[in-house]
Enzyme design. Structure first.
Site, PDB file in Angstrom:
ATOM      1  N   GLY A 191       0.778  -1.234   0.000  1.00 56.28           N
ATOM      2  CA  GLY A 191       0.000   0.000   0.000  1.00 56.28           C
ATOM      3  C   GLY A 191       0.807   1.280   0.000  1.00 56.28           C
ATOM      4  O   GLY A 191       0.309   2.338   0.401  1.00 56.28           O
ATOM      5  N   SER A 192       2.038   1.237  -0.507  1.00 54.05           N
ATOM      6  CA  SER A 192       2.824   2.481  -0.475  1.00 54.05           C
ATOM      7  C   SER A 192       2.304   3.499  -1.495  1.00 54.05           C
ATOM      8  O   SER A 192       2.311   4.707  -1.226  1.00 54.05           O
ATOM      9  CB  SER A 192       4.312   2.196  -0.695  1.00 54.05           C
ATOM     10  OG  SER A 192       4.578   1.795  -2.009  1.00 54.05           O
ATOM     11  N   ASN A 193       1.831   3.046  -2.641  1.00 56.60           N
ATOM     12  CA  ASN A 193       1.226   3.995  -3.588  1.00 56.60           C
ATOM     13  C   ASN A 193      -0.064   4.574  -3.023  1.00 56.60           C
ATOM     14  O   ASN A 193      -0.322   5.777  -3.167  1.00 56.60           O
ATOM     15  CB  ASN A 193       0.962   3.306  -4.938  1.00 56.60           C
ATOM     16  CG  ASN A 193       2.194   3.304  -5.807  1.00 56.60           C
ATOM     17  OD1 ASN A 193       2.610   4.344  -6.312  1.00 56.60           O
ATOM     18  ND2 ASN A 193       2.802   2.132  -5.966  1.00 56.60           N
TER      19      ASN A 193
ATOM     20  N   ARG B 102     -15.068 -15.589 -10.527  1.00 58.56           N
ATOM     21  CA  ARG B 102     -14.570 -14.213 -10.648  1.00 58.56           C
ATOM     22  C   ARG B 102     -15.706 -13.213 -10.798  1.00 58.56           C
ATOM     23  O   ARG B 102     -15.675 -12.124 -10.223  1.00 58.56           O
ATOM     24  CB  ARG B 102     -13.674 -14.095 -11.884  1.00 58.56           C
ATOM     25  CG  ARG B 102     -12.267 -14.502 -11.611  1.00 58.56           C
ATOM     26  CD  ARG B 102     -11.349 -14.218 -12.779  1.00 58.56           C
ATOM     27  NE  ARG B 102     -10.116 -14.946 -12.561  1.00 58.56           N
ATOM     28  CZ  ARG B 102      -9.165 -14.559 -11.716  1.00 58.56           C
ATOM     29  NH1 ARG B 102      -9.269 -13.432 -11.056  1.00 58.56           N
ATOM     30  NH2 ARG B 102      -8.087 -15.295 -11.544  1.00 58.56           N
TER      31      ARG B 102
ATOM     32  N   HIS C 180       1.620   0.961 -13.143  1.00 59.86           N
ATOM     33  CA  HIS C 180       2.410  -0.224 -13.487  1.00 59.86           C
ATOM     34  C   HIS C 180       3.888   0.172 -13.507  1.00 59.86           C
ATOM     35  O   HIS C 180       4.245   1.217 -14.065  1.00 59.86           O
ATOM     36  CB  HIS C 180       1.978  -0.752 -14.857  1.00 59.86           C
ATOM     37  CG  HIS C 180       2.743  -1.971 -15.268  1.00 59.86           C
ATOM     38  ND1 HIS C 180       2.519  -3.198 -14.705  1.00 59.86           N
ATOM     39  CD2 HIS C 180       3.751  -2.144 -16.161  1.00 59.86           C
ATOM     40  CE1 HIS C 180       3.347  -4.075 -15.233  1.00 59.86           C
ATOM     41  NE2 HIS C 180       4.113  -3.467 -16.113  1.00 59.86           N
TER      42      HIS C 180
ATOM     43  N   ASP D 238      -2.516  -4.629 -18.243  1.00 60.22           N
ATOM     44  CA  ASP D 238      -1.591  -3.498 -18.369  1.00 60.22           C
ATOM     45  C   ASP D 238      -1.658  -2.814 -19.737  1.00 60.22           C
ATOM     46  O   ASP D 238      -0.632  -2.391 -20.294  1.00 60.22           O
ATOM     47  CB  ASP D 238      -0.151  -3.931 -18.034  1.00 60.22           C
ATOM     48  CG  ASP D 238      -0.047  -4.452 -16.611  1.00 60.22           C
ATOM     49  OD1 ASP D 238      -0.738  -3.909 -15.728  1.00 60.22           O
ATOM     50  OD2 ASP D 238       0.699  -5.418 -16.378  1.00 60.22           O
TER      51      ASP D 238
ATOM     52  N   LEU E 191      -9.381  -8.813 -13.418  1.00 60.67           N
ATOM     53  CA  LEU E 191     -10.771  -8.367 -13.396  1.00 60.67           C
ATOM     54  C   LEU E 191     -11.495  -8.872 -14.641  1.00 60.67           C
ATOM     55  O   LEU E 191     -10.900  -8.987 -15.716  1.00 60.67           O
ATOM     56  CB  LEU E 191     -10.818  -6.834 -13.334  1.00 60.67           C
ATOM     57  CG  LEU E 191     -10.197  -6.254 -12.055  1.00 60.67           C
ATOM     58  CD1 LEU E 191      -9.899  -4.774 -12.207  1.00 60.67           C
ATOM     59  CD2 LEU E 191     -11.115  -6.511 -10.856  1.00 60.67           C
TER      60      LEU E 191
ATOM     61  N   MET F 181      -3.849  -7.178  -6.872  1.00 58.75           N
ATOM     62  CA  MET F 181      -3.361  -8.362  -7.598  1.00 58.75           C
ATOM     63  C   MET F 181      -4.488  -9.311  -7.983  1.00 58.75           C
ATOM     64  O   MET F 181      -4.449 -10.507  -7.688  1.00 58.75           O
ATOM     65  CB  MET F 181      -2.315  -9.079  -6.740  1.00 58.75           C
ATOM     66  CG  MET F 181      -1.118  -8.225  -6.370  1.00 58.75           C
ATOM     67  SD  MET F 181      -0.246  -7.604  -7.821  1.00 58.75           S
ATOM     68  CE  MET F 181       0.656  -9.082  -8.270  1.00 58.75           C
TER      69      MET F 181
ATOM     70  N   GLU G  26       7.016   6.290  -8.761  1.00 64.35           N
ATOM     71  CA  GLU G  26       5.583   5.959  -8.707  1.00 64.35           C
ATOM     72  C   GLU G  26       4.866   6.854  -7.703  1.00 64.35           C
ATOM     73  O   GLU G  26       3.754   7.327  -7.950  1.00 64.35           O
ATOM     74  CB  GLU G  26       5.383   4.496  -8.306  1.00 64.35           C
ATOM     75  CG  GLU G  26       5.846   3.488  -9.340  1.00 64.35           C
ATOM     76  CD  GLU G  26       5.565   2.051  -8.907  1.00 64.35           C
ATOM     77  OE1 GLU G  26       4.454   1.775  -8.420  1.00 64.35           O
ATOM     78  OE2 GLU G  26       6.466   1.205  -9.053  1.00 64.35           O
TER      79      GLU G  26
END
Ligand code: GRF
Length: 222
Positions: free
Chosen positions: A14-16, A67, A111, A147, A95, A92, A176
């Site tokens: 969760g750093s971003n 899913r 990304h 991506d 979808l 991660m 980032e």
């Protein structure tokens, strides 16, 4: 202009996400984080978000056989929170096409490569193996293929002699943390429109949606 309501989806560190929360809090980005959602209970980012006073939710994919059922629950959680923009930040999960289409042009991702080079996993290892001189990161609108999608912003990070995966990943991650808030700030300010399959950023001089990080310098905002 009303502040953009953003939801941030995470699976881990969760750093971003933390950099986005900080940018919203200190006014660099005209957006309100209305939800931080993780599909994993052990995501360290959940505690960071709680500490920042942001609504969090754990939606484990383990409880869903398919899913599509997980994505339907995710969609419901985002709508309930009133999210206008979904920001994937180390989420991660693949979808489904239906979910991606439902949030078309309202969902972005970060990304750690200069897309379209090195989509998928192990980007830094592959970049080093290919001998590229510049690595970097990309913020893009999300399309179904992994991506891919219109590019909002990129930062280039030089590859240094002696770099290994860890050192390169660390420098790209710093980029980032500057790039994601920059990109969301542009979107929140209404400066990004999509023409065909390209994201066009309202012209500014110097161009606002790219960062070049020269060796020894952290970037233009320092
Ligand atoms: C980042 O490198 C991001 O680009 C990628 O996953 C990583 C997540 O790291 N999609 P963090 O959870 O934001 O620290």
């Amino acid at each position: 202009m009303a502040r953009l309501r953003i939801a941030i989806l995470i699976s881990g560190r969760g750093s971003n996400m933390a950099s986005l929360l900080a940018a919203c809090r200190d006014g660099r980005v005209a957006a309100d984080p209305v939800l931080v959602l993780s599909n994993r209970a052990d995501a360290a980012g959940l505690a960071i978000a709680e500490g920042a006073g942001v609504a969090t939710r754990l939606l484990s994919h383990r409880g869903f056989a398919e899913r599509a059922a997980f994505d339907a629950a995710l969609d419901a959680a985002l709508k309930e929170a009133g999210a206008e923009l979904v920001c994937l930040a180390g989420f991660m999960r693949l979808l489904t096409r239906g979910f991606v289409e439902a949030w078309r042009n309202r969902m972005i991702n970060i990304h750690p490569s200069l897309l379209p080079a090195f989509p998928g996993l192990d980007t830094h290892r592959r970049a080093l193996a290919a001998g590229v001189r510049f690595a970097g990161c990309t913020v893009h609108y999300v399309r179904f293929e992994t991506d891919t999608g219109p590019i909002v912003a990129q930062a280039a990070v030089p590859v240094l002699a002696g770099d290994d995966e860890t050192s390169l990943a660390g420098r790209v991650l710093e980029a980032e943390h500057r790039l994601y808030p920059l990109a969301i700030g542009l979107i929140a300010a209404g400066k990004v429109r999509i023409e065909g399959e390209r994201a066009v950023v309202e012209a500014e001089d110097p161009p606002p949606a790219s960062l070049l990080n020269p060796i020894g310098m952290a970037g233009p905002d320092r």
